[in-house]
Design an enzyme around this catalytic site. Structure first.
Site: not given
Length: 409
Positions: A177, A384
């Site tokens: 990320s 995620h």
């Protein structure tokens, strides 16, 4: 070693977690060019696990006395020969996220078990990296950074330190990320560092965000100007502060409330950003996760991402026309030149990740000159946060990461 339960682990730091999991931690302090002190955690392997710990798996909650010999791919080689690998966390995260799952499940331990010299980074402003030569966390100047500075200052300082300590000229990098965002900043702004990275793993890569699908961000982002106003005039320079009160409060809540409340919290908050319908997060992990997450960030980091979402570009921070002219010599902030990112890269993404939409991933791939491998995670519900805490992450993702690291040379 005495039995350690999940409740005991809740208030432990990254080095303490590494220790109770049967590995050997080191803590290193690194000073950046602009005066921040970064804490980096290193994991050294034992030859045999003799620890007892509580397995947080909902399907296997008994106490394990695990004394199996770890099968190291390269254990007999000296530490000098072990290739260092730097793992870098995402927004609001810290080094702890890569060890929470425990032995044989967490990415950091899997890499260590396979002969890598594992280093866990901590970006400025998170729970571990809150010192500066001149400022304190009460000063506005301390928080005047976004992920640009993390890529421009923090990563180069960390890489140089690791290479100096280990005697290597190259290392491998695993970014997740924001850890990928910072890497792309560094590689485009200080392209000489691409010569020091033997290979880079991009987990849930974030550069372009115009197609993100988070319902929460879709509501909040158009009003990011209010965040800037709050930062400038209300002294709100950092968000999601992490402290002992936060730790104990969440620990008490999740130890005493009903399963229904815990499930509701999970169903209502994490998925709004990460992706709905994932089956990867164990409810029994929540108290431990919330001891370490969120680890804090500057408001400017979040504002910078908001700008990226609205413009659909991967560019430097937008200070407004007047300030942009002074800082950049142009009315618009310049784009990062991804053509300079020469490091061999393997990209991993998932379709249920609301932040890294496949369309944005493709846009990134098309601009990077040396993408060696692109892999979609073969689980339709993988979102995620599952990259860090998914109960099946080792089989769905980490085994493939190991193979990719070996190929990136």
């Amino acid at each position: 070693m005495s039995v350690t339960t999940n409740e005991d682990e809740i208030c432990m730091t990254t080095p303490e977690l590494i220790t109770i999991h049967g590995y050997i931690p080191e803590t290193h302090h690194i000073w950046t060019e602009d005066g921040y002190c970064l804490v980096v955690h290193r994991i050294l392997p034992p030859k045999v696990h003799t620890n007892s710990y509580h397995d947080r798996s909902e399907n296997n909650a008994e106490i394990l006395n695990d004394k199996r010999k770890i099968e190291y791919a390269n254990y007999e080689v000296s530490r000098k020969e072990q290739l260092p690998v730097l793992i870098y966390h995402g927004l609001l995260s810290s080094s702890a996220d890569w060890v929470l799952l425990g032995p044989r499940k967490a990415l950091a331990y899997i890499l260590c078990d396979n002969g890598y010299d594992v280093w866990l980074g901590n970006a400025r402003g998170n729970a571990y990296s809150r010192k500066h030569k001149q400022y304190t966390t009460k000063d506005r100047e301390f928080w005047n950074f976004s992920w640009h500075e993390i890529g421009y200052y923090d990563l180069p300082a960390t890489i140089d330190y690791i290479l100096e300590q280990t005697g290597h000229t190259e290392l491998k990098y695993v970014g997740y990320s924001q850890g990928t965002t910072a890497f792309y900043v560094m590689a485009s702004e200080k392209s000489e560092y691409t010569q020091k990275i033997k290979g880079m793993i991009s987990l849930a890569p974030i550069a372009f965000l115009s197609n993100q699908r988070s319902p929460l961000l879709k509501v909040v982002v158009p009003f990011y100007g209010l965040m800037e106003w709050g930062s400038a005039y209300c002294n709100m320079h950092y968000w999601f502060a992490h402290n002992r009160l936060h730790t104990r409060a969440f620990g008490t809540i999740f130890r005493n409330v009903s399963d229904g409340f815990t499930k509701t919290f999970w169903l209502c908050w994490f998925p709004l950003i990460a992706g709905f319908n994932s089956d990867q997060l164990e409810k029994s992990m929540l108290s431990l996760i919330l001891r370490n997450f969120p680890a804090g960030s500057s408001a400017k980091q979040i504002i910078h991402y908001c700008q990226s979402i609205l413009t659909g570009t991967f560019c430097k921070f937008n200070y407004g026309t007047t300030q942009n002219l002074k800082i950049y010599g142009s009315t618009e902030p310049p784009n990062y030149d991804l053509e300079k990112v020469k490091t061999p890269i393997a990209i991993f993404y998932s379709e249920n990740d609301f932040l890294t939409d496949p369309a944005d991933v493709k846009k990134l791939i098309d601009k990077l000159p040396n993408v060696m491998e692109v892999k979609k995670i073969e689980h339709s519900k993988f979102n995620h946060i599952d990259y860090m805490w998914g109960r099946d992450a080792s089989t769905l993702l980490y085994n493939a990461v190991l193979k990719a690291l070996k190929r990136l040379r």
